[in-house]
Design an enzyme around this catalytic site. Structure first.
Site, short mmCIF file in Angstrom:
data_model
loop_
_atom_site.label_atom_id
_atom_site.label_comp_id
_atom_site.label_asym_id
_atom_site.label_seq_id
_atom_site.Cartn_x
_atom_site.Cartn_y
_atom_site.Cartn_z
N LYS A 64 0.85 -1.18 0.00
CA LYS A 64 0.00 0.00 0.00
C LYS A 64 0.89 1.24 0.00
O LYS A 64 1.55 1.54 0.99
CB LYS A 64 -0.89 0.01 1.25
CG LYS A 64 -1.90 1.11 1.16
CD LYS A 64 -2.32 1.65 2.50
CE LYS A 64 -2.96 3.00 2.30
NZ LYS A 64 -2.01 4.09 2.07
N GLU A 100 9.63 0.67 10.92
CA GLU A 100 10.69 1.67 10.78
C GLU A 100 10.01 3.02 10.98
O GLU A 100 9.26 3.46 10.10
CB GLU A 100 11.32 1.52 9.39
CG GLU A 100 12.74 2.00 9.34
CD GLU A 100 12.83 3.41 8.86
OE1 GLU A 100 12.73 4.32 9.72
OE2 GLU A 100 12.99 3.61 7.66
N CYS A 122 13.37 10.10 8.00
CA CYS A 122 13.17 9.52 9.33
C CYS A 122 14.41 9.70 10.20
O CYS A 122 14.31 9.90 11.40
CB CYS A 122 12.82 8.05 9.22
SG CYS A 122 13.95 7.13 8.19
N GLU A 138 9.32 15.44 16.53
CA GLU A 138 9.75 15.21 15.15
C GLU A 138 8.97 16.16 14.24
O GLU A 138 7.75 16.05 14.12
CB GLU A 138 9.48 13.75 14.72
CG GLU A 138 10.04 13.46 13.35
CD GLU A 138 9.75 12.05 12.86
OE1 GLU A 138 8.62 11.59 13.00
OE2 GLU A 138 10.68 11.41 12.32
#
Ligand code: NAP
Ligand code: MG
Length: 521
Positions: free
Chosen positions: A219, A294, A328, A424
């Protein structure tokens, strides 16, 4: 005379060292200007890929795919729902158990993956253009970096396909026995892919998964489905049998359906820690699943007193501004030791300003942020940084009145408890923090729920090694940043994830060991 579409649009030329199909100046201009007529022809696939065919969603639902450079609709993409997820999962299950894939040797699988790598090389301009349209990634970076990663990773894991074996074991209690392990495919894998490196992140999952003989439902992120759909067509062309790879773009709940589906044996996800937690909770609704996550980060980049100043500035810039901070492992907390702090702060603004921001089809370092949500998040954190007392050295503004373009920004005099140092942001915002000694910086660097990566810049190997041992992160870059490779395991400690991708460790994510104990008489 009817002239073939390709020859008009693409000015196909052979590159010097490969048979790559280049798009040509006219096509690039059309892409840059969001020429809707051109886009309608350029984008070949907007449907779901299920069981070897491109099909509409069962519900008939579609979602708008937005160009972050212009805020215009690129196209409407078919939106997978529960019924489509059911079909895709069933197709992958059948391909795993009954199709030609299950009967192929590992060497035959490898040959298909090598062929697919060649096809990616040939079409890398088209694939990079789709990513540039979809998520604003500079076209030249997509072509020369992301597509290089995709091609290399396919070749790397193709090489592993026929080299994974079990072990013969000496049973400690039964002399007259033969014991060994087999490594078998884990089964049907559900992969949820992020938008920051759309095809590269897909290949991190796709290549080891298929090399080890599994089948896969992918996806893509709603922001970036196009390159993966075109890749799906190339996979079929390379000889991947139907059902081995199903692709289901979705918007809102396809990810959750996939992660909790009873036919899915393993889920692999790259994205936010928040959704990672949801997957941990929901994926076990019907049965237990293998899981690789992750997730997010707030990675420290530590600059020691004895650093070469130029290298420190260069690596700090690379750490946070690569991919517009939408990374990331972005080194968003720049810890600078007090002896070099003033010089660093005096010069870092210049480096940030050197980042060229603009249309991804121009010669730029950074395009727009991926969507309005992230654009607003950037503005929110710039305001918070100023309000909470940090000193904005450069940047902080949005650019132009169309598209999600923002300035690379640097705050200094940042304190650990400020929002910009804790959260973040996933945008081009560097926080510079001062520190005195190694123990202090190790403690502060680790004082976060995340543990994805860290950078260290310096010369004294003893200090560097001391920090390497103290930092609770999955990857440490010394005197570089973002230097991971297909061969180096990548993933996070703590809330940054579970499991490692790439390298030999990446293989184990897609294998189930089976132990055989034969008693001989
Ligand atoms: P996100 O919210 O983490 O992930 C969105 C993806 O997760 C979509 O594909 C979505 O599918 C799926 N999803 C949502 N809920 C789910 C559930 N309960 N179970 C399974 N799948 C589910 O990413 P985002 O909204 O694009 O970005 C938000 C933040 O994520 C960013 O600001 C950044 O911090 C982080 N991020 C991290 C990375 C990374 O490399 N680690 C990459 C991208 C983003 P549906 O559309 O079907 O819901
Ligand atoms: Mg989201």
């Amino acid at each position: 005379m009817k002239v073939k579409f390709n020859s008009i649009l693409f000015n196909i030329s052979k590159a010097k060292f490969s048979n790559r199909i280049n798009l040509g100046e006219e096509a690039i201009n059309n892409l840059k200007n969001h020429d809707q007529k051109f886009l309608n022809k350029f984008i070949k696939h907007k449907q779901l890929l299920i069981d070897g065919k491109f099909v509409n969603s069962k519900s008939g639902k579609v979602f708008d795919n937005i160009n972050p450079s212009t805020e215009e609709i690129i196209c409407q993409v078919q939106q997978a729902d529960l019924e489509d997820v059911n079909q895709a999962a069933l197709s992958s299950k059948m391909a795993l158990e009954k199709g030609p894939w299950s009967k192929m040797t590992a060497f035959e699988r490898a040959k298909i993956l090598y062929k697919l790598a060649d096809l990616v090389d040939i079409h890398r301009e088209e694939l990079a253009a789709l990513d540039a349209l979809d998520c604003g990634k500079p076209f030249s970076i997509g072509r020369d970096s992301d597509m290089e990663i995709v091609s290399n990773i396919l070749k790397y894991f193709a090489g592993w396909a026929d080299k994974v074996a079990g072990k013969v074991i000496n049973h400690s209690a039964m002399k007259n026995s033969l014991c060994y392990t087999l490594n078998e495919p884990v089964g049907v894998v559900g992969a949820i892919i992020p938008w920051n490196y759309p095809l590269a992140m897909a290949s991190w999952k796709f290549a080891p998964c298929l090399a080890m003989g599994n089948t896969l439902v992918m996806k893509p992120a709603e922001q970036s489905p196009l390159s993966l759909l075109r890749f799906g067509e190339l996979a079929l062309e390379a000889g991947i049998p139907k059902g081995v790879l199903n692709i289901i773009p979705g918007f809102g709940d396809a990810g959750a359906h996939l992660a909790s589906h009873e036919l899915i044996d393993k889920v692999t996800f790259t994205g936010s820690t928040e959704v990672g937690y949801k997957i941990m909770r929901n994926s076990h609704t019907h049965r237990l699943k293998r899981i690789t996550l992750e997730l997010g980060g707030k990675s420290p980049n530590i600059i020691l007193n004895d650093s070469d100043l130029e290298l420190a500035l260069e690596q700090a810039t690379n750490a946070i501004f690569t991919n517009n901070g939408q990374n990331c492992v972005a080194g968003s907390r720049t810890f600078v030791q007090e002896g070099i702090y003033d010089e660093f702060v005096k010069n870092i603004g210049k480096h940030a300003k050197n980042q060229k921001v603009g249309n991804p089809f121009d010669d730029v370092d950074q395009g727009p942020l991926v969507d309005k949500e992230l654009y607003n998040k950037y503005k929110k954190y710039i305001d918070l940084g100023v309000k909470e007392g940090a000193n904005l050295i450069t940047g902080g503004k949005t650019i132009g009145n169309k598209g999600y373009f923002v300035e690379p920004s640097v705050f200094e005099n940042v304190k650990d408890d400020m929002s910009i140092a804790k959260d973040e942001i996933f945008g081009p915002v560097m926080s510079v923090l001062k520190f005195k000694d190694l123990d202090e910086v190790a403690q502060r660097a680790n004082n976060t729920p995340y543990g994805l990566g860290a950078g260290i810049v310096g010369k004294d190997i003893n200090s560097i090694n001391y920090l390497i041992k103290k930092l609770r992160v999955g990857t440490i870059y010394v005197n570089s940043y973002n230097s991971e490779d297909v061969s180096t395991p990548f993933g996070g400690m703590k809330d940054s994830g579970i499991g490692r991708e790439n390298g030999e460790n990446g293989l184990s994510q897609y294998l189930e060991p089976k132990t055989v104990i034969i008693t001989l008489h």
